[in-house]
Motif scaffolding. Structure first.
Motif, short mmCIF file in Angstrom:
data_model
loop_
_atom_site.label_atom_id
_atom_site.label_comp_id
_atom_site.label_asym_id
_atom_site.label_seq_id
_atom_site.Cartn_x
_atom_site.Cartn_y
_atom_site.Cartn_z
N ILE A 138 0.86 -1.18 0.00
CA ILE A 138 0.00 0.00 0.00
C ILE A 138 0.90 1.23 0.00
CG2 ILE A 138 -1.75 1.30 1.25
CD1 ILE A 138 -2.57 -1.42 2.53
N GLY A 139 0.62 2.15 -0.87
CA GLY A 139 1.40 3.38 -0.95
C GLY A 139 0.69 4.53 -0.29
N LEU A 140 1.46 5.56 0.03
CA LEU A 140 0.90 6.79 0.59
C LEU A 140 1.40 7.96 -0.25
CD1 LEU A 140 -0.76 8.18 2.81
CD2 LEU A 140 1.37 8.39 4.13
N LEU A 141 0.46 8.67 -0.86
CA LEU A 141 0.79 9.80 -1.70
C LEU A 141 0.57 11.11 -0.94
CD1 LEU A 141 -0.98 8.74 -5.02
CD2 LEU A 141 1.42 8.40 -4.41
N THR A 142 1.53 11.99 -1.02
CA THR A 142 1.39 13.34 -0.49
C THR A 142 1.37 14.30 -1.66
OG1 THR A 142 2.62 12.73 1.51
CG2 THR A 142 2.37 15.08 1.06
N PHE A 143 0.46 15.27 -1.64
CA PHE A 143 0.28 16.13 -2.82
C PHE A 143 -0.19 17.53 -2.43
CE2 PHE A 143 -3.45 13.37 -2.18
CZ PHE A 143 -4.43 14.32 -1.94
N GLU A 144 -0.13 18.39 -3.42
CA GLU A 144 -0.69 19.74 -3.32
C GLU A 144 -1.92 19.79 -4.22
OE1 GLU A 144 0.32 24.28 -4.88
OE2 GLU A 144 1.83 22.68 -5.04
N VAL A 145 -3.05 20.23 -3.68
CA VAL A 145 -4.27 20.34 -4.47
C VAL A 145 -4.20 21.58 -5.34
CG1 VAL A 145 -6.77 20.67 -4.40
CG2 VAL A 145 -5.69 19.10 -2.78
N LEU A 146 -4.32 21.38 -6.65
CA LEU A 146 -4.31 22.49 -7.61
C LEU A 146 -5.72 22.95 -7.94
CD1 LEU A 146 -1.57 21.14 -10.06
CD2 LEU A 146 -1.26 22.66 -8.10
N GLU A 147 -6.66 22.01 -7.97
CA GLU A 147 -8.07 22.34 -8.22
C GLU A 147 -8.93 21.26 -7.60
OE1 GLU A 147 -10.99 23.69 -11.95
OE2 GLU A 147 -8.90 23.09 -12.31
N LEU A 148 -9.81 21.67 -6.66
CA LEU A 148 -10.65 20.72 -5.93
C LEU A 148 -12.05 20.70 -6.53
CD1 LEU A 148 -10.88 18.85 -3.42
CD2 LEU A 148 -11.70 20.85 -2.15
N PHE A 149 -12.54 19.49 -6.80
CA PHE A 149 -13.88 19.34 -7.36
C PHE A 149 -14.87 18.75 -6.35
CE2 PHE A 149 -10.98 19.16 -10.99
CZ PHE A 149 -11.54 20.11 -11.82
N LYS A 150 -14.39 17.86 -5.49
CA LYS A 150 -15.30 17.23 -4.53
C LYS A 150 -14.51 16.82 -3.30
CE LYS A 150 -18.76 13.54 -4.04
NZ LYS A 150 -19.43 12.39 -4.68
N GLY A 151 -15.14 16.97 -2.11
CA GLY A 151 -14.50 16.56 -0.86
C GLY A 151 -13.75 17.68 -0.19
N GLU A 152 -13.07 17.32 0.89
CA GLU A 152 -12.30 18.30 1.63
C GLU A 152 -10.90 18.44 1.04
OE1 GLU A 152 -12.26 17.35 5.75
OE2 GLU A 152 -14.44 17.29 5.93
N LYS A 153 -10.29 19.59 1.29
CA LYS A 153 -8.95 19.85 0.78
C LYS A 153 -7.93 19.16 1.68
CE LYS A 153 -6.09 23.53 -1.12
NZ LYS A 153 -5.95 25.01 -1.35
N ILE A 154 -7.47 17.99 1.26
CA ILE A 154 -6.52 17.18 2.01
C ILE A 154 -5.18 17.16 1.26
CG2 ILE A 154 -8.29 15.74 3.06
CD1 ILE A 154 -7.73 13.67 0.85
N ASN A 155 -4.18 16.50 1.85
CA ASN A 155 -2.88 16.43 1.14
C ASN A 155 -2.28 15.03 1.12
OD1 ASN A 155 -2.10 16.17 3.77
ND2 ASN A 155 -0.82 17.99 3.83
N THR A 156 -3.03 14.02 1.57
CA THR A 156 -2.53 12.64 1.48
C THR A 156 -3.67 11.70 1.08
OG1 THR A 156 -2.95 12.20 3.83
CG2 THR A 156 -0.73 12.96 3.23
N ILE A 157 -3.31 10.60 0.44
CA ILE A 157 -4.28 9.58 0.07
C ILE A 157 -3.54 8.26 -0.08
CG2 ILE A 157 -4.13 9.77 -2.45
CD1 ILE A 157 -7.23 9.69 -2.47
N PHE A 158 -4.20 7.16 0.21
CA PHE A 158 -3.57 5.84 0.07
C PHE A 158 -3.71 5.34 -1.37
CE2 PHE A 158 -4.49 6.06 4.61
CZ PHE A 158 -3.28 5.66 5.15
N GLU A 159 -2.68 4.62 -1.81
CA GLU A 159 -2.68 4.03 -3.15
C GLU A 159 -2.60 2.51 -3.00
OE1 GLU A 159 -0.01 3.80 -7.26
OE2 GLU A 159 0.66 5.06 -5.59
N LEU A 160 -3.64 1.82 -3.40
CA LEU A 160 -3.69 0.37 -3.27
C LEU A 160 -2.90 -0.32 -4.38
CD1 LEU A 160 -7.45 -0.12 -2.32
CD2 LEU A 160 -5.52 0.45 -0.85
N SER A 161 -2.45 -1.53 -4.08
CA SER A 161 -1.72 -2.38 -5.04
C SER A 161 -0.44 -1.74 -5.55
CB SER A 161 -2.62 -2.72 -6.23
OG SER A 161 -3.83 -3.27 -5.80
N LYS A 162 0.28 -1.07 -4.67
CA LYS A 162 1.52 -0.40 -5.04
C LYS A 162 2.57 -1.43 -5.45
CE LYS A 162 3.92 3.48 -5.23
NZ LYS A 162 3.55 4.52 -6.22
N ASN A 163 3.38 -1.08 -6.47
CA ASN A 163 4.46 -1.93 -6.97
C ASN A 163 3.98 -3.30 -7.44
OD1 ASN A 163 6.26 0.14 -6.39
ND2 ASN A 163 6.82 -0.70 -4.38
#
Length: 359
Positions: free
Chosen positions: A66-91
């Motif tokens: 499982i991966g963990l992505l950290t990011f900067e939101v450039l344009e939000l369409f739905k949900g709260e403005k967060i900066n991390t999300i999990f990525e399933l099936s990494k590698n």
């Protein structure tokens, strides 16, 4: 442009990120046409990836990381403005290929209590690390524009002006002309290294004349002709003549025996596929070639009858098989030939495309 998802491994989610995978495949054809399609997502945004790391390594019970992505939101369409999300099936074979510095359109779902992204979904890369965007096929452009339309976000419009955009290194990325809100005149797109990526001509938002796309080396990639938006004459797609150093040793050992023979094959500008059009812009001939210029497949088409003849060739140039199709159904006699030119096997089809005779 609609999004087409490649076939990949099947994914089964269990417990809190418990994942088991023996096989997994995606046959989805996912579009972004309405807000109800977006109900399954808790987070939708255009983001820039800042960090990409492993959150949980594989174990006996959970064979996928499982991966963990950290990011900067450039344009939000739905949900709260967060900066991390999990990525399933990494590698794994289901890894969607996120890397630091890229821009992505992410579609996050709450899976087992954690906001995550996964394969077989609408996630799409918008910009590569070096700033390159998919101007030719529109990957990422389609998703971004569709979301802006659905969520009523402002979209930049051009009226009577020359549009220019630049890469971070200062090199120009695109230059195109607008008249009364429509593309008119030359359109040029470049790679970050300054090499030309595309040259086209538009009249009132419609392609007209010669259209060219190039590899990053500067070699021609795709050559097309248009008359008032309709394909014309012949279109050709070319092999890339550059050789990656990492592949050179393997290619010589397995295919070309010497570096001279490898260079001869790869450095020649060789057509990979060509399509011939009639005066209405309909395909009437389609051919495929190998790197040595030998024809592999030829298809002739009668668009009025919806009738096709498909021929495959052996490496020595002799015909391997001939088949016919009427309205996309097998028709008439199908025949195969050996490498010496003699018939090997064949059969006939009835009017419904079913085999009626074997020899």
């Amino acid at each position: 442009m609609k999004q087409y998802l490649k076939i990949i491994t099947a994914l089964i989610l269990t417990s809190c990120f418990g994942q088991t995978s023996t096989a997994c495949y995606c046959i989805n054809h996912l579009t972004i046409d309405s807000l109800p399609q977006m109900k399954e997502y808790d987070f939708i945004a255009h983001v820039k990836i800042i960090d990409d790391k492993i959150y949980k390594k594989p174990s006996k019970n959970d064979i996928l990381a499982i991966g963990l992505l950290t990011f900067e939101v450039l344009e939000l369409f739905k949900g709260e403005k967060i900066n991390t999300i999990f990525e399933l099936s990494k590698n794994s074979s289901c890894d969607i290929g996120v890397s630091n510095g890229e821009e992505w359109i992410l579609f996050g779902k709450t899976i087992n209590g954690k906001l995550s992204i996964q394969a077989c979904d609408r996630n799409r890369r918008y910009k590569a690390i070096d700033g390159t965007r998919d101007w030719k096929y529109g990957s990422g452009f389609y998703e971004l524009q569709s979301l802006r339309n659905l969520y009523k976000h402002d979209t930049q419009k051009f009226e009577n002006e020359i549009r220019k955009e630049y890469f971070k290194n200062g090199n120009i990325e695109i230059e195109e002309n607008y008249l009364n809100g429509k593309l008119n005149g030359e359109r040029k797109i470049w790679y970050p290294n300054g090499k030309l990526f595309c040259h086209q001509v538009y009249i009132n938002d419609t392609l007209d004349g010669k259209s060219e796309w190039f590899y990053q080396s500067g070699q021609i990639y795709d050559e097309d002709y248009y008359q008032k938006g309709k394909p014309s004459n012949v279109s050709r797609l070319y092999y890339d003549s550059t050789i990656e150093k990492s592949w050179k040793k393997l290619l010589i050992e397995d295919f070309y025996k010497t570096e001279d023979s490898l260079n001869f094959v790869y450095k020649r500008v060789q057509v990979q596929h060509e399509t011939v059009y009639d005066s209405d812009g309909k395909t009437i001939i389609s051919r495929g070639y190998n790197r040595l210029g030998k024809i592999q497949r030829e298809e002739t088409i009668d668009p009025n009858r919806n009738f096709r003849t498909v021929i495959y060739y052996h490496d020595n140039g002799l015909i391997s098989s001939i088949g016919y199709y009427l309205k996309s159904v097998n028709y008439g006699r199908y025949q195969e030939y050996d490498k010496n030119g003699f018939r090997s096997r064949g059969w006939d089809y009835d009017e419904n495309g079913k085999t009626i005779k074997n020899k």
